[in-house]
Scaffold this active site. Structure first.
Site, PDB file in Angstrom:
ATOM      1  CG  HIS A 220      52.566  30.641  39.527  1.00 23.84           C
ATOM      2  ND1 HIS A 220      51.407  29.994  39.888  1.00 23.84           N
ATOM      3  CD2 HIS A 220      52.709  30.453  38.192  1.00 23.84           C
ATOM      4  CE1 HIS A 220      50.858  29.451  38.819  1.00 23.84           C
ATOM      5  NE2 HIS A 220      51.627  29.715  37.775  1.00 23.84           N
TER       6      HIS A 220
ATOM      7  CG  ASP B 215      51.825  29.501  44.355  1.00 25.86           C
ATOM      8  OD1 ASP B 215      50.672  29.500  44.808  1.00 25.86           O
ATOM      9  OD2 ASP B 215      52.089  29.568  43.135  1.00 25.86           O
TER      10      ASP B 215
ATOM     11  CG  ASP C  77      50.082  26.741  42.510  1.00 30.25           C
ATOM     12  OD1 ASP C  77      50.893  26.585  43.447  1.00 30.25           O
ATOM     13  OD2 ASP C  77      49.769  27.868  42.076  1.00 30.25           O
TER      14      ASP C  77
ATOM     15  CG  HIS D 271      51.176  36.434  41.841  1.00 25.09           C
ATOM     16  ND1 HIS D 271      52.493  36.060  41.721  1.00 25.09           N
ATOM     17  CD2 HIS D 271      50.443  35.311  41.597  1.00 25.09           C
ATOM     18  CE1 HIS D 271      52.560  34.768  41.405  1.00 25.09           C
ATOM     19  NE2 HIS D 271      51.331  34.301  41.336  1.00 25.09           N
TER      20      HIS D 271
END
Length: 339
Positions: A194, A192, A281, A157
């Site tokens: 996200h 991931d 995740d 990120h």
């Protein structure tokens, strides 16, 4: 498979996290290291300390202005009257082209995109060695089929001059740039839950690194503003970014179908090595509950990636505290090794 980790990565212990307006314990806990290290060892990994390659490979991705901020902001913050224990922004510029202030508060707002990346005394050192783990892992690919970088704090990120979502230095991007400097043609595959918005932002106008991300649909899921299917790159990078957003609760079969599309794109790019931004995740039992991949499903993901038959660096991204965290890493790495 060799794994890379430095003990100084324990030093980042974030306390602040906000979700839905409520202050909660931060999910990116140091305990993740213990679980992931157990998972790597169970997969047969040998743990190696990283070599210190210095700031050069990091500065190839992140601006000098941002790196100065990360190295100095905690000490500056503590000199303010009534300062909190962690650097947390309370104001942000409307645009990245707005003026750059001198104040610690203003610079925190400029360089921290949200409240999920608090900076404390051990943050810079932990982030620095997390990046060095990824750099050393990339160097291992000169002789090894695969390597695993236990990079914590994570990185995908983080933009070139902006922290966010638990991330400070973009370990996967730094590793890919390291491989590029060695004459390789890398692709980054982000699995991931996200979207890897920082990674996308770093390479969005470039054609020398392909970026592919499989993630929960950001229409109602972090990071919200990035990761949509229409985002394909821009200028020279048009067509070199692929987003494959998935509906919430997508299971193994749905994830593997998207992965097949991603792998075809990587082959078409002519990649000769792959950096896997390995978020665990997407697991059905992960606290973020975005997708529904199972522990055996991670093994299938690892095996599918091995089918590329390319030198592969796994760089740890997300995957949060749940009983199966170590097992999910073991399953991924063993699935790759067995293929």
């Amino acid at each position: 498979m060799k794994a890379v980790f430095d003990e100084r990565q324990w030093g980042h212990d974030p306390q602040h996290f906000m979700a839905n307006g409520a202050i909660l314990p931060n999910p990116e806990q140091p305990e993740r290291i213990a679980r992931l290290r157990d998972g790597a060892r169970a997969a047969g990994c040998t743990i190696h300390a990283p070599t210190d390659a210095g700031l050069g490979p990091i500065a190839a991705i992140h601006s000098a202005e941002y790196l100065t901020f990360l190295q100095t902001i905690y000490a500056r913050w503590q000199r303010m009257d009534g300062a909190g224990a962690e650097v947390i922004p309370n104001i942000h510029p409307a645009n990245r082209t707005d003026s750059y202030p001198k104040s610690a508060i203003g610079q925190a707002g400029f360089h921290q995109g949200d409240t999920a990346c608090p900076i404390a005394s051990g943050t810079w050192q932990a982030a620095y060695w997390s990046a060095q783990a990824a750099i050393t892992g990339a160097d291992f690919l000169a002789t090894d089929r695969a390597a695993y970088a236990l990079s914590r704090p994570p990185g995908h990120h983080a933009f070139g001059d902006l922290a966010g979502g638990f991330c400070f230095l973009n370990n996967s991007a730094i590793a890919a740039e390291r491989l590029l400097a060695r004459g390789k043609r890398p692709a980054i595959l982000d699995v991931d839950v996200h979207h890897g918005n920082g990674t996308q932002g770093i390479f969005y106008h470039r054609r020398d690194v392909l970026t592919v991300s499989i993630h929960a649909d950001p229409a109602r899921f972090y990071p919200f503003f990035w990761g949509h299917a229409h985002e394909r790159g821009a200028d020279a990078g048009l067509g070199y970014n692929l987003n494959l957003p998935l509906a919430r609760d997508t299971d193994d079969a749905g994830f593997l179908a998207a992965l097949d599309v991603a792998l075809r794109q990587i082959r078409s790019f002519g990649a000769d090595c792959v950096v896997v931004a390995l978020g665990l995740d997407a697991f059905v039992g992960d606290p973020f509950k975005g997708l529904a991949v199972t522990t055996p499903g991670f093994g299938q993901i690892g095996a599918a990636i091995a089918g590329l038959d390319l030198p592969t660096l796994f760089v740890q991204e997300g995957g949060y505290l749940c009983p199966e965290l170590a097992d999910n890493l073991t399953s991924t790495l063993m699935g790759f090794e067995a293929a």
